[in-house]
Design a protein around this motif. Structure first.
Motif, PDB file in Angstrom:
ATOM      1  N   ASP A 131       0.866  -1.179   0.000  1.00  0.00           N
ATOM      2  CA  ASP A 131       0.000   0.000   0.000  1.00  0.00           C
ATOM      3  C   ASP A 131       0.900   1.226   0.000  1.00  0.00           C
ATOM      4  OD1 ASP A 131      -1.818   1.996   0.301  1.00  0.00           O
ATOM      5  OD2 ASP A 131      -2.710   1.256   2.161  1.00  0.00           O
ATOM      6  N   LEU A 132       0.990   1.878  -1.168  1.00  0.00           N
ATOM      7  CA  LEU A 132       1.895   3.016  -1.345  1.00  0.00           C
ATOM      8  C   LEU A 132       1.115   4.305  -1.569  1.00  0.00           C
ATOM      9  CD1 LEU A 132       4.374   1.157  -3.732  1.00  0.00           C
ATOM     10  CD2 LEU A 132       4.717   1.619  -1.293  1.00  0.00           C
ATOM     11  N   THR A 133      -0.092   4.380  -1.062  1.00  0.00           N
ATOM     12  CA  THR A 133      -0.980   5.521  -1.287  1.00  0.00           C
ATOM     13  C   THR A 133      -0.263   6.849  -1.062  1.00  0.00           C
ATOM     14  OG1 THR A 133      -2.893   4.221  -0.576  1.00  0.00           O
ATOM     15  CG2 THR A 133      -3.136   6.609  -0.575  1.00  0.00           C
ATOM     16  N   GLY A 134      -0.379   7.740  -2.073  1.00  0.00           N
ATOM     17  CA  GLY A 134       0.161   9.087  -1.942  1.00  0.00           C
ATOM     18  C   GLY A 134       1.664   9.203  -2.065  1.00  0.00           C
ATOM     19  N   SER A 135       2.349   8.144  -2.439  1.00  0.00           N
ATOM     20  CA  SER A 135       3.813   8.181  -2.522  1.00  0.00           C
ATOM     21  C   SER A 135       4.281   8.776  -3.852  1.00  0.00           C
ATOM     22  CB  SER A 135       4.403   6.775  -2.352  1.00  0.00           C
ATOM     23  OG  SER A 135       4.153   6.274  -1.052  1.00  0.00           O
ATOM     24  N   THR A 136       5.508   9.301  -3.853  1.00  0.00           N
ATOM     25  CA  THR A 136       6.087   9.867  -5.066  1.00  0.00           C
ATOM     26  C   THR A 136       7.369   9.120  -5.411  1.00  0.00           C
ATOM     27  OG1 THR A 136       7.333  11.542  -3.788  1.00  0.00           O
ATOM     28  CG2 THR A 136       5.143  12.161  -4.599  1.00  0.00           C
ATOM     29  N   PHE A 137       7.564   8.932  -6.714  1.00  0.00           N
ATOM     30  CA  PHE A 137       8.754   8.266  -7.248  1.00  0.00           C
ATOM     31  C   PHE A 137       9.370   9.236  -8.253  1.00  0.00           C
ATOM     32  CE2 PHE A 137       5.739   5.162  -5.818  1.00  0.00           C
ATOM     33  CZ  PHE A 137       6.480   4.145  -5.252  1.00  0.00           C
ATOM     34  N   GLU A 138      10.543   9.776  -7.930  1.00  0.00           N
ATOM     35  CA  GLU A 138      11.101  10.852  -8.747  1.00  0.00           C
ATOM     36  C   GLU A 138      12.571  10.596  -9.070  1.00  0.00           C
ATOM     37  OE1 GLU A 138      11.554  15.748  -8.574  1.00  0.00           O
ATOM     38  OE2 GLU A 138      10.630  14.645  -6.924  1.00  0.00           O
ATOM     39  N   VAL A 139      12.889  10.712 -10.360  1.00  0.00           N
ATOM     40  CA  VAL A 139      14.264  10.540 -10.848  1.00  0.00           C
ATOM     41  C   VAL A 139      14.843   9.219 -10.347  1.00  0.00           C
ATOM     42  CG1 VAL A 139      16.457  11.706 -11.257  1.00  0.00           C
ATOM     43  CG2 VAL A 139      14.470  13.053 -10.568  1.00  0.00           C
ATOM     44  N   LEU A 140      14.228   8.133 -10.789  1.00  0.00           N
ATOM     45  CA  LEU A 140      14.604   6.816 -10.291  1.00  0.00           C
ATOM     46  C   LEU A 140      14.875   5.834 -11.419  1.00  0.00           C
ATOM     47  CD1 LEU A 140      11.892   6.389  -7.503  1.00  0.00           C
ATOM     48  CD2 LEU A 140      14.342   6.613  -7.083  1.00  0.00           C
ATOM     49  N   ASP A 141      15.675   4.833 -11.105  1.00  0.00           N
ATOM     50  CA  ASP A 141      15.841   3.672 -11.964  1.00  0.00           C
ATOM     51  C   ASP A 141      15.010   2.555 -11.337  1.00  0.00           C
ATOM     52  OD1 ASP A 141      16.530   1.437 -13.384  1.00  0.00           O
ATOM     53  OD2 ASP A 141      18.691   1.559 -12.997  1.00  0.00           O
ATOM     54  N   ALA A 142      13.816   2.312 -11.911  1.00  0.00           N
ATOM     55  CA  ALA A 142      12.926   1.282 -11.371  1.00  0.00           C
ATOM     56  C   ALA A 142      12.729   0.166 -12.385  1.00  0.00           C
ATOM     57  CB  ALA A 142      11.589   1.902 -10.971  1.00  0.00           C
ATOM     58  N   ARG A 143      13.747  -0.085 -13.191  1.00  0.00           N
ATOM     59  CA  ARG A 143      13.649  -1.137 -14.195  1.00  0.00           C
ATOM     60  C   ARG A 143      13.394  -2.494 -13.529  1.00  0.00           C
ATOM     61  NH1 ARG A 143      19.222  -0.554 -17.140  1.00  0.00           N
ATOM     62  NH2 ARG A 143      19.775   0.028 -14.990  1.00  0.00           N
ATOM     63  N   GLY A 144      12.408  -3.217 -14.067  1.00  0.00           N
ATOM     64  CA  GLY A 144      12.118  -4.546 -13.563  1.00  0.00           C
ATOM     65  C   GLY A 144      11.457  -4.590 -12.202  1.00  0.00           C
TER      66      GLY A 144
END
Length: 302
Positions: A131-144
């Protein structure tokens, strides 16, 4: 019909099924705010939605009438997804995870509201069922990375590489993607009130998805295949759609605004979009016909 009486009956039946407003809204492909307005008596579902409500809440349609005497059947409460359950005594503290290497980390089933992931690596990280409600993911390497079944309500992905990241049955309500994507895989997902801005979607895969109230703004969608998928209240705003396919798709209340061009390039590109076998409402059909560029000869209008 008294909207407040109807609203109280919807509330009673929903609670009898053990559903939250958000849970009911997700099953109806509408926003939780719409359910809230019904239950407060500020608005009322249309007749088609009443039929769906009756079926979903297992009540007779007459139950919703002002003088209806139909009873709510005794049923066991529906078990809520883990993403919707949070003990009231447990306080969520926003966490900032900046410039942290979290490759291959296991966050499966975790709860993190309004978390901030920035300038780090999430390559291969596992967020399945989190449960990641309201979270931000910025300037990331999320490959895979694995977001299967995760609750991503009100989340934002910005300048994030999601190549081969998996979103199977993820909850995407008011989710925002800005210059992010680059090959993510979305399967059996409903995009509800989502917004995708300046996203390169050429390598992204959408399979068996529903787009409800979703905006595509200045996205690169050339060569994309949305065959057999559903679009309700969707805006394609200045997005590149050359060679895109909506074959067999369902389009209702969908608008296309072509990118600005001093030449007729955008109109020529739109001529390559395939709508063969698509089903659309009269308004969507008329708007597309007005562009005078798409071949609508094999479209079914309902």
């Amino acid at each position: 019909m008294d909207t407040k009486i109807i609203g109280s009956k919807i509330t009673r039946a929903r609670k009898a099924k053990g559903l939250s407003q958000a849970g009911l809204a997700q099953q109806l492909f509408i926003s939780p705010q719409a359910v809230g307005k019904w239950e407060r008596g500020e608005s009322m579902p249309d007749i088609t939605t009443f039929y769906r409500l009756a079926e979903m809440l297992e009540v007779d349609l007459n139950y919703f009438s002002e003088n209806g005497t139909a009873e709510i059947p005794a049923t066991s409460p529906v078990k809520q997804p883990a993403a919707e359950i949070l003990p009231s005594e447990e306080r969520q503290v926003p966490l900032r995870l900046t410039a942290v290497d979290m490759q291959q980390e296991n966050f499966a089933g975790a709860t993190l509201h309004k978390g901030k992931f920035k300038a780090g690596s999430l390559q291969g990280a596992n967020f399945e069922g989190a449960d990641l409600t309201g979270s931000t993911f910025e300037v990331l390497d999320a490959r895979g990375a694995n977001f299967d079944g995760a609750n991503l309500t009100d989340c934002s992905f910005s300048i994030t590489d999601l190549t081969d990241a998996s979103f199977h049955r993820s909850i995407l309500v008011r989710t925002r993607l800005h210059i992010a994507g680059h090959g993510a895989i979305f399967t059996d997902v409903t995009f509800l009130d989502a917004r995708l801005t300046k996203v390169d979607l050429q390598q992204t895969r959408f399979e068996r998805c529903t787009f409800n109230g979703t905006d595509f703004h200045q996205c690169d969608m050339r060569g994309m295949h949305f065959d057999g998928q559903t679009f309700i209240g969707v805006k394609f705003d200045k997005s590149a759609l050359k060679d895109a396919s909506f074959s067999g798709a369902t389009l209702r209340n969908v608008s296309f605004k072509l990118p600005f061009s001093l030449t007729n390039r955008s109109h020529l590109d739109f001529q390559t979009v395939c709508f063969d076998g698509a089903t659309m409402d009269k308004i969507t059909y008329a708007a597309l016909k007005g562009l005078r560029v798409a071949d609508l000869s094999k479209v079914t209008v309902v």
